[in-house]
Each structure stands twice: as structure tokens, then as C-alpha cells.
Design an enzyme around this catalytic site. Structure first.
Site, PDB file in Angstrom:
ATOM      1  N   LYS A  10      24.715   4.236 -45.781  1.00  0.00           N
ATOM      2  CA  LYS A  10      24.158   5.442 -46.410  1.00  0.00           C
ATOM      3  C   LYS A  10      22.761   5.195 -47.001  1.00  0.00           C
ATOM      4  O   LYS A  10      22.345   4.042 -47.196  1.00  0.00           O
ATOM      5  CB  LYS A  10      25.124   5.924 -47.499  1.00  0.00           C
ATOM      6  CG  LYS A  10      26.459   6.417 -46.937  1.00  0.00           C
ATOM      7  CD  LYS A  10      27.304   7.056 -48.027  1.00  0.00           C
ATOM      8  CE  LYS A  10      28.636   7.530 -47.479  1.00  0.00           C
ATOM      9  NZ  LYS A  10      29.440   8.228 -48.506  1.00  0.00           N
ATOM     10  N   TYR A  50      29.662  16.913 -43.386  1.00  0.00           N
ATOM     11  CA  TYR A  50      30.668  16.889 -44.459  1.00  0.00           C
ATOM     12  C   TYR A  50      31.326  18.257 -44.672  1.00  0.00           C
ATOM     13  O   TYR A  50      31.826  18.535 -45.764  1.00  0.00           O
ATOM     14  CB  TYR A  50      30.032  16.408 -45.762  1.00  0.00           C
ATOM     15  CG  TYR A  50      29.898  14.899 -45.864  1.00  0.00           C
ATOM     16  CD1 TYR A  50      31.017  14.065 -45.783  1.00  0.00           C
ATOM     17  CD2 TYR A  50      28.663  14.293 -46.076  1.00  0.00           C
ATOM     18  CE1 TYR A  50      30.900  12.684 -45.886  1.00  0.00           C
ATOM     19  CE2 TYR A  50      28.536  12.908 -46.182  1.00  0.00           C
ATOM     20  CZ  TYR A  50      29.659  12.116 -46.087  1.00  0.00           C
ATOM     21  OH  TYR A  50      29.565  10.748 -46.197  1.00  0.00           O
ATOM     22  N   ASN A 113      27.918   5.506 -52.433  1.00  0.00           N
ATOM     23  CA  ASN A 113      28.877   4.419 -52.223  1.00  0.00           C
ATOM     24  C   ASN A 113      28.619   3.584 -50.965  1.00  0.00           C
ATOM     25  O   ASN A 113      29.543   3.016 -50.379  1.00  0.00           O
ATOM     26  CB  ASN A 113      30.306   4.967 -52.269  1.00  0.00           C
ATOM     27  CG  ASN A 113      30.587   5.964 -51.164  1.00  0.00           C
ATOM     28  OD1 ASN A 113      29.685   6.361 -50.436  1.00  0.00           O
ATOM     29  ND2 ASN A 113      31.836   6.365 -51.038  1.00  0.00           N
ATOM     30  N   GLU A 127      33.050  12.721 -35.309  1.00  0.00           N
ATOM     31  CA  GLU A 127      31.889  12.142 -36.006  1.00  0.00           C
ATOM     32  C   GLU A 127      30.982  11.374 -35.037  1.00  0.00           C
ATOM     33  O   GLU A 127      29.752  11.446 -35.148  1.00  0.00           O
ATOM     34  CB  GLU A 127      32.372  11.255 -37.159  1.00  0.00           C
ATOM     35  CG  GLU A 127      33.033  12.086 -38.262  1.00  0.00           C
ATOM     36  CD  GLU A 127      33.508  11.273 -39.449  1.00  0.00           C
ATOM     37  OE1 GLU A 127      33.872  11.895 -40.460  1.00  0.00           O
ATOM     38  OE2 GLU A 127      33.526  10.019 -39.373  1.00  0.00           O
TER      39      GLU A 127
HETATM   40  P1  CMP Z   1      32.716   9.242 -47.761  1.00  0.00           P
HETATM   41  O1  CMP Z   1      33.700   8.213 -47.374  1.00  0.00           O
HETATM   42  O2  CMP Z   1      31.476   9.351 -46.955  1.00  0.00           O
HETATM   43  O3  CMP Z   1      33.453  10.669 -47.769  1.00  0.00           O
HETATM   44  C1  CMP Z   1      33.054  11.738 -48.590  1.00  0.00           C
HETATM   45  C2  CMP Z   1      32.044  11.336 -49.607  1.00  0.00           C
HETATM   46  O4  CMP Z   1      31.966  12.188 -50.730  1.00  0.00           O
HETATM   47  C3  CMP Z   1      32.418   9.984 -50.214  1.00  0.00           C
HETATM   48  O5  CMP Z   1      32.270   8.968 -49.286  1.00  0.00           O
HETATM   49  C4  CMP Z   1      31.493   9.939 -51.405  1.00  0.00           C
HETATM   50  O6  CMP Z   1      30.161   9.626 -51.047  1.00  0.00           O
HETATM   51  C5  CMP Z   1      31.557  11.394 -51.840  1.00  0.00           C
HETATM   52  N1  CMP Z   1      32.554  11.605 -52.909  1.00  0.00           N
HETATM   53  C6  CMP Z   1      33.881  11.515 -52.829  1.00  0.00           C
HETATM   54  N2  CMP Z   1      34.461  11.811 -54.014  1.00  0.00           N
HETATM   55  C7  CMP Z   1      33.465  12.096 -54.866  1.00  0.00           C
HETATM   56  C8  CMP Z   1      33.402  12.484 -56.230  1.00  0.00           C
HETATM   57  N3  CMP Z   1      34.504  12.624 -56.960  1.00  0.00           N
HETATM   58  N4  CMP Z   1      32.179  12.681 -56.774  1.00  0.00           N
HETATM   59  C9  CMP Z   1      31.067  12.550 -56.023  1.00  0.00           C
HETATM   60  N5  CMP Z   1      31.058  12.198 -54.715  1.00  0.00           N
HETATM   61  C10 CMP Z   1      32.244  11.964 -54.152  1.00  0.00           C
END
Ligand code: CMP
Length: 138
Positions: A10, A50, A113, A127
Site C-alpha cells: 500500500k 473497495y 496497514n 481483484e
Molecule cells: P485491507 O485488508 O486492504 O481491507 C480493507 C481495509 O480497510 C483494511 O485493509 C484497512 O486498510 C482498512 N480498515 C479496516 N478496518 C478499518 C478500521 N476499523 N478503520 C480504518 N480502516 C480500516
């Protein structure tokens, strides 16, 4: 059985010059890289990717973050690749991720993350197709 999954390094990780370290881990863990591109998503691209999270309170912030800079999109192959990649990434929230996982080591927050991975074969297919044409997969 060998399968493919879809992964993203990311924008937070690319910006902090962690792409090389993450790719090194990917190869060291035995994945074969079948597709790889550097992409800078538009807000619309991120919203499309998303779309399942559209109703979540973090949707606007997440899609802004994902459009904030370049990201590396990947197709990774290995036996049981979907589960294997999710294990290597660790929990979504780095505070809950196991030691030795990519998110424990590199993620800044639950949103920023560091990596993404598909959660099921159907999601992986959708995807992968969102980012790669067949001719770009090896
Ligand atoms: P990802 O695995 O890419 O899938 C969805 C994404 O949403 C996740 O990683 C995070 O980057 C984001 N995400 C998931 N939960 C939260 C949350 N509670 N607050 C903010 N971002 C979130």
C-alpha cells in the site's frame, strides 16, 4: 495445490521505501511473483476496488489513503497462496498482529496497514482482474 492470490503493497509502505523489504519477504517465503505493477489509484479506482466496504465509516478515509500515492499490485503464486499470504501479513490491525508478520513490522495503523491480500478464491479472481490483463501475467 498451487493457487494465485492478489496482494498490494500500500501507499504508506511504498512512501516509506519498504517495498523492497516486503518483496524480499515475499520471495523468501516461497511465493512466485506472477504479476507486478506500480499504480497510482484515482479515488474512483480505490472506491471501485473497495466497493464491498462502501457502507463502512472508514470508507472515505480508506479510499483517500489508497489514492494518496503509488502502490505495488501483485499476483502471487504458492501452494495455498491466499491463506499463506494472509498469515504472512498478520491481522488487519497491527496492534493485534503476531510477531514476525508484515503488518506487525511495517504497518502504522489499522488503516495504513502496509499490505492487502484477497480473502477467498472468488475475491482473488475479481481483484486480479481489476488490475491485470491476462497477457501481463506470467
Ligand atoms: P485491507 O485488508 O486492504 O481491507 C480493507 C481495509 O480497510 C483494511 O485493509 C484497512 O486498510 C482498512 N480498515 C479496516 N478496518 C478499518 C478500521 N476499523 N478503520 C480504518 N480502516 C480500516
Amino acid at each position: 495445490m498451487s493457487e494465485c492470490t492478489f496482494a498490494i503493497i500500500k501507499p504508506d509502505a511504498v512512501k516509506r521505501k519498504l517495498a523492497g523489504k516486503i518483496l524480499q519477504r515475499i520471495e523468501a517465503e516461497g511465493f512466485t511473483i506472477r504479476g507486478m505493477r506500480l499504480v497510482h489509484l484515482s479515488k474512483k479506482d480505490a472506491e471501485g476496488f473497495y466497493a464491498v466496504h462502501r457502507a463502512r465509516p472508514f470508507f472515505a478515509s480508506l479510499t483517500e489513503f489508497m489514492a494518496s500515492g503509488p502502490a505495488v499490485v501483485l499476483v502471487l503464486e504458492a501452494p495455498d497462496a491466499i491463506k499463506k499470504w494472509r498469515t504472512l501479513m498478520g491481522a488487519t490491525d497491527p496492534a493485534k498482529a503476531d510477531a514476525g508478520t508484515l503488518r506487525k513490522e511495517f504497518a502504522e495503523s489499522i488503516e495504513r496497514n502496509a499490505t492487502h491480500g484477497s480473502d477467498a478464491p472468488e475475491t482473488a479472481a475479481v481483484e486480479i482482474a481489476y488490475f491485470f490483463r491476462g497477457v501481463d501475467l506470467n
